[in-house]
Design a protein around this motif. Structure first.
Motif, PDB file in Angstrom:
ATOM      1  N   PRO A 159       1.487  -1.666   0.265  1.00 50.36           N
ATOM      2  CA  PRO A 159      -0.190   0.288  -0.028  1.00 50.36           C
ATOM      3  C   PRO A 159       1.111   1.287  -0.340  1.00 50.36           C
ATOM      4  N   ASP A 160       0.134   2.418  -0.687  1.00 49.56           N
ATOM      5  CA  ASP A 160       0.981   3.585  -0.391  1.00 49.56           C
ATOM      6  C   ASP A 160       1.937   3.883   0.591  1.00 49.56           C
ATOM      7  N   TYR A 161       0.537   3.578   2.139  1.00 50.64           N
ATOM      8  CA  TYR A 161       2.468   4.559   3.049  1.00 50.64           C
ATOM      9  C   TYR A 161       3.294   3.568   3.275  1.00 50.64           C
ATOM     10  N   LYS A 162       2.600   2.201   2.865  1.00 49.01           N
ATOM     11  CA  LYS A 162       4.138   0.824   3.677  1.00 49.01           C
ATOM     12  C   LYS A 162       5.217   1.667   2.414  1.00 49.01           C
ATOM     13  N   GLN A 163       4.810   2.418   0.909  1.00 47.01           N
ATOM     14  CA  GLN A 163       6.042   2.152  -0.102  1.00 47.01           C
ATOM     15  C   GLN A 163       6.840   3.703   0.284  1.00 47.01           C
ATOM     16  N   VAL A 164       6.033   4.804   1.031  1.00 45.69           N
ATOM     17  CA  VAL A 164       6.163   5.689   1.148  1.00 45.69           C
ATOM     18  C   VAL A 164       7.037   5.293   3.290  1.00 45.69           C
ATOM     19  N   GLN A 165       6.828   4.990   3.887  1.00 45.29           N
ATOM     20  CA  GLN A 165       7.639   4.053   4.949  1.00 45.29           C
ATOM     21  C   GLN A 165       9.294   4.250   4.387  1.00 45.29           C
ATOM     22  N   SER A 166       8.916   3.287   3.291  1.00 49.63           N
ATOM     23  CA  SER A 166      10.221   2.177   2.793  1.00 49.63           C
ATOM     24  C   SER A 166      11.119   3.403   1.841  1.00 49.63           C
ATOM     25  N   LEU A 167      10.519   4.021   1.149  1.00 53.21           N
ATOM     26  CA  LEU A 167      11.603   5.354   0.605  1.00 53.21           C
ATOM     27  C   LEU A 167      12.627   6.507   1.977  1.00 53.21           C
ATOM     28  N   VAL A 168      11.430   6.884   2.816  1.00 51.28           N
ATOM     29  CA  VAL A 168      11.577   7.621   3.959  1.00 51.28           C
ATOM     30  C   VAL A 168      12.997   7.282   4.777  1.00 51.28           C
ATOM     31  N   SER A 169      12.686   5.412   4.842  1.00 55.41           N
ATOM     32  CA  SER A 169      13.707   5.070   5.561  1.00 55.41           C
ATOM     33  C   SER A 169      15.030   4.737   4.306  1.00 55.41           C
ATOM     34  N   ALA A 170      15.217   5.102   3.739  1.00 56.92           N
ATOM     35  CA  ALA A 170      15.853   4.538   3.180  1.00 56.92           C
ATOM     36  C   ALA A 170      16.918   5.714   2.782  1.00 56.92           C
ATOM     37  N   LEU A 171      16.142   7.080   2.590  1.00 58.51           N
ATOM     38  CA  LEU A 171      16.931   8.349   2.248  1.00 58.51           C
ATOM     39  C   LEU A 171      17.539   9.055   4.129  1.00 58.51           C
ATOM     40  N   SER A 172      17.048   8.170   5.228  1.00 60.51           N
ATOM     41  CA  SER A 172      16.889   8.805   6.417  1.00 60.51           C
ATOM     42  C   SER A 172      18.981   7.494   6.575  1.00 60.51           C
ATOM     43  N   GLY A 173      18.639   6.484   6.339  1.00 54.65           N
ATOM     44  CA  GLY A 173      19.464   5.291   6.731  1.00 54.65           C
ATOM     45  C   GLY A 173      21.118   5.179   5.442  1.00 54.65           C
ATOM     46  N   SER A 174      20.655   6.128   4.340  1.00 54.87           N
ATOM     47  CA  SER A 174      21.959   6.067   4.187  1.00 54.87           C
ATOM     48  C   SER A 174      22.594   7.656   3.260  1.00 54.87           C
ATOM     49  N   ILE A 175      21.922   8.909   3.549  1.00 50.71           N
ATOM     50  CA  ILE A 175      22.303  10.434   3.252  1.00 50.71           C
ATOM     51  C   ILE A 175      22.820  10.422   4.908  1.00 50.71           C
ATOM     52  N   THR A 176      24.188  11.631   4.677  1.00 53.27           N
ATOM     53  CA  THR A 176      24.704  12.741   5.650  1.00 53.27           C
ATOM     54  C   THR A 176      24.150  13.967   5.156  1.00 53.27           C
ATOM     55  N   TYR A 177      23.556  14.095   6.733  1.00 51.81           N
ATOM     56  CA  TYR A 177      23.014  15.507   6.123  1.00 51.81           C
ATOM     57  C   TYR A 177      24.303  16.692   6.109  1.00 51.81           C
ATOM     58  N   THR A 178      24.029  17.758   5.039  1.00 53.36           N
ATOM     59  CA  THR A 178      25.172  18.402   4.916  1.00 53.36           C
ATOM     60  C   THR A 178      24.865  19.300   4.611  1.00 53.36           C
ATOM     61  N   CYS A 193       7.832  10.228  -5.022  1.00 57.25           N
ATOM     62  CA  CYS A 193       6.198   9.634  -5.384  1.00 57.25           C
ATOM     63  C   CYS A 193       5.636  10.269  -5.988  1.00 57.25           C
ATOM     64  N   ASP A 194       5.878  10.925  -7.125  1.00 56.60           N
ATOM     65  CA  ASP A 194       5.138  11.092  -8.419  1.00 56.60           C
ATOM     66  C   ASP A 194       5.094  10.121  -9.347  1.00 56.60           C
ATOM     67  N   GLU A 195       6.970   8.922  -9.596  1.00 56.13           N
ATOM     68  CA  GLU A 195       6.615   8.017 -10.356  1.00 56.13           C
ATOM     69  C   GLU A 195       6.162   6.754  -9.492  1.00 56.13           C
ATOM     70  N   LEU A 196       5.244   6.998  -8.678  1.00 55.43           N
ATOM     71  CA  LEU A 196       4.998   5.788  -8.210  1.00 55.43           C
ATOM     72  C   LEU A 196       3.179   6.477  -8.014  1.00 55.43           C
ATOM     73  N   SER A 197       2.951   7.568  -8.207  1.00 57.03           N
ATOM     74  CA  SER A 197       1.262   8.042  -8.708  1.00 57.03           C
ATOM     75  C   SER A 197       1.256   8.176  -7.594  1.00 57.03           C
TER      76      SER A 197
END
Length: 176
Positions: free
Chosen positions: A38-57, A89-93
Motif C-alpha cells: 500500500p502507498d503508506y508502506k511505500q512512503v515508509q520504505s522510501l523515507v527509511s532508505a533516505l534517512s538511513g543512507s544520506i548524511t545531512y550536510t 512519489c511522482d514516479e509511484l503516482s
C-alpha cells in the motif's frame, strides 16, 4: 503545472536526461518501495532508505539541494531529501508536494527547511525525511501529534510554512 493558485511540480526519471549515474541511483532508490505494498508502506520504505543512507550536510555546493546530492553523493541538505522523496512519489503516482518554510531548532532559533506533504487515501500527512533519522516518527504524522522527536511539541509549534500557494490541509493525527 499551475492550476489556479496551486502549483504542482512533477519529476520523472526521463527528466534526468543523460545523467546515467543519477538515473541508476534513482532506480535503486525507487526499488526500495515495493509496488505491491500500500502507498503508506511505500512512503515508509522510501523515507527509511533516505534517512538511513544520506548524511545531512550544508554548504554552498548546489548538489546538496538537489536529488543528485541525496541519491548519488549520499550527502544532502533538507531540500535534497524532500526532492528525492517527491520524485519517487511522482514516479509511484503517490500525490506529494514540497513544503518550504522554517523549523524551530530546539534552541529558539528558526532555520530554513523543506519537507513534504504526502496524500494517503483522502488525507494529507506530513513527512520530514531529513529529521526522521530512521525512527519512523516523522513519517505520515498529523498536525496535532506531539512527538518526542519534536520535543513533545506539535507540528504547528515546530514548523512554519511559507508559501504563496494554497497548500492542502494536513491530517490532525498520524496515519495508522
Amino acid at each position: 503545472i499551475q492550476n489556479g493558485s496551486n502549483v504542482d511540480i512533477f519529476f520523472s526519471v526521463g527528466s534526468f536526461g543523460k545523467d546515467n549515474q543519477l538515473s541508476g541511483a534513482f532506480n535503486t532508490f525507487l526499488a526500495k518501495a515495493n509496488s505491491d505494498d500500500p502507498d503508506y508502506k511505500q512512503v515508509q520504505s522510501l523515507v527509511s532508505a533516505l534517512s538511513g543512507s544520506i548524511t545531512y550536510t550544508t554548504g554552498n555546493d548546489h548538489r546538496l539541494f538537489q536529488i543528485t546530492g541525496a541519491l548519488v553523493d549520499k550527502k544532502a541538505a533538507c531540500e535534497g531529501y524532500a526532492k528525492a522523496l517527491k520524485a519517487a512519489c511522482d514516479e509511484l503516482s503517490i500525490p506529494c508536494v514540497l513544503i518550504t518554510g522554517t523549523m524551530a531548532d530546539g534552541r529558539g532559533n528558526w532555520e530554513n527547511h523543506m519537507w513534504n506533504y504526502v496524500q494517503i487515501g483522502s488525507e494529507w500527512y506530513i513527512v520530514d525525511a531529513t529529521n526522521d533519522k530512521g525512527t519512523g516518527d516523522l513519517i505520515l504524522f498529523g498536525t496535532e501529534d506531539a512527538l518526542p522527536v519534536l520535543g513533545n511539541k506539535t507540528y504547528e509549534e515546530v514548523y512554519l510554512t511559507i508559501s504563496a500557494f494554497t497548500l492542502p490541509d494536513a491530517a490532525a493525527e498520524r496515519y495508522d
